[in-house]
Write an enzyme that holds these catalytic residues in place. Sequence first.
Site, short mmCIF file in Angstrom:
data_model
loop_
_atom_site.label_atom_id
_atom_site.label_comp_id
_atom_site.label_asym_id
_atom_site.label_seq_id
_atom_site.Cartn_x
_atom_site.Cartn_y
_atom_site.Cartn_z
CB SER A 14 4.33 -0.59 -0.94
OG SER A 14 5.44 0.11 -0.47
NE ARG A 110 17.07 -1.42 5.53
CZ ARG A 110 16.03 -1.23 4.71
NH1 ARG A 110 16.06 -1.78 3.50
NH2 ARG A 110 15.02 -0.49 5.08
CB SER A 154 7.83 0.50 10.80
OG SER A 154 8.14 -0.54 9.89
CD GLN A 156 10.03 -2.37 5.27
OE1 GLN A 156 10.88 -2.59 6.13
NE2 GLN A 156 10.33 -2.02 4.04
CG ASP A 302 10.44 5.03 0.87
OD1 ASP A 302 11.21 4.92 1.85
OD2 ASP A 302 9.64 4.13 0.54
C1 S3P Z 1 7.60 0.01 2.93
C2 S3P Z 1 7.65 0.68 4.13
C3 S3P Z 1 8.62 1.72 4.46
C4 S3P Z 1 9.35 2.20 3.20
C5 S3P Z 1 9.79 1.08 2.31
C6 S3P Z 1 8.57 0.27 1.86
C7 S3P Z 1 6.55 -1.00 2.73
O1 S3P Z 1 9.57 1.18 5.35
O2 S3P Z 1 10.47 3.00 3.56
O3 S3P Z 1 10.45 1.58 1.17
O4 S3P Z 1 6.33 -1.43 1.58
O5 S3P Z 1 5.91 -1.39 3.72
P1 S3P Z 1 9.31 1.17 6.95
O6 S3P Z 1 8.14 0.31 7.21
O7 S3P Z 1 10.57 0.60 7.54
O8 S3P Z 1 9.11 2.60 7.34
#
Ligand code: S3P
Length: 414
Positions: A14, A110, A154, A156, A302
Amino acid sequence: MRITGEIRVPGDKSISHRAFMLGALAHGTTLVRGALESLDVLSTIKALTAMGARIEKKGDEWHVTGGGLHEPESVIDAGNSGTTARLLSGICASIPGVTVMTGDSSLIKRPMARVIRPLTGMGASFLARQGRFLPMAVRGGGLHGISFSLEVASAQVKSALLLAGLKAEGTTTVTEPSLSRDHTERMLKHFGARVDRQGASVTIHGPQEISAREVSVPSDPSSAAFPAVLAAAVPGSKLLLKDVCLNPTRTGFIPVLERMGARIALQNIHDDSGEPVGDILVEGCGLRGTTIGGDEVPRLIDEIPILAVAACFAEGTTVISDASELRVKETDRIGALVKGFASLGAQVEERPDGLIIEGPLNPKAGSVQTFSDHRIAMSFFILSRIAGIEVNLDDTQCVDISFPGFFSLMEGCL
Ligand code: S3P
């Protein structure tokens, strides 16, 4: 067999994505040390390069010269990486012009509506397959700030909105039902941006310019969780995991393993590039079942596949709930775990939002379908080593998505 010694797992995925993205948005040359060089991060590097960033490796350091991103000439391929697709949508939404993005056979299934909806509210326009999947085209520029409440925590989606908000006119506020990983907020501040947190809400005031910095990427706690479970499940083990990111939004698996009976100590804790970093010492004792759910889920989302493996060796019942997001990861991870355990003669109960595991399960040798999901592959490899059984995985290459060198590093601990 006992697991002993000291290892350093690769850089945090990340944080690596974000270091390249913020470096590409910032004026000047950002130096990134310890970046994860996995397929997912390479997807981000390729995309940013196509959008005008200069990204070069010099010795052990990456040099990212940014500040002038523009629409790419051709289609961006985010590969398997949800983080690339979703965070980059926020950046593309803020750039005048059109970006077309696609991904591999997993990523195109997705959900993208979670970024399309709020970014449309900020003034971007999208044309996506069935309105909600990749491939999609984004027309960016001319954004204005919004207040948006996420239905599901989330990082992301939050990050996409913050990156769009950096260049939008006015204030962008994102509110989450529970706190997800906060690397974007931390790194924006590290790059000199003003970001304010109030409870469950985070606000960025746009438009702002950010300037180049040095970023040291710590080891990935999500990768460290695999050897941590290996050591925790084997009594008499004592394994030191060096320089791991100890951001509390990522370390939910540590209290879970402690509840299950592992002895864990955090050592040498210090701050680096806006993130807490330190060593994790794991000592294995017999494990017992536990309950995982509620607000802690985003802090270990994760790690649920490998925690399910730990539960398979624990005495008593482990209940995992509130984790329906696992159904929309690189594969449906709840379904993949249930099928994987069943292929090894171990029955677990599938719930819409999790699993019930009555341990210990005594898995037998067999073949497991990974669905080309890196974390499913690594989880069943660790299971095979704890149980001392042969487990044939249909795809081992997929571990390169997040943890190149996984098999040799793990064999070195045995
Ligand atoms: C991540 C956010 C998580 C995680 C992914 C990496 C990130 O997803 O599961 O492996 O780097 O922001 P979500 O934001 O969909 O929960």
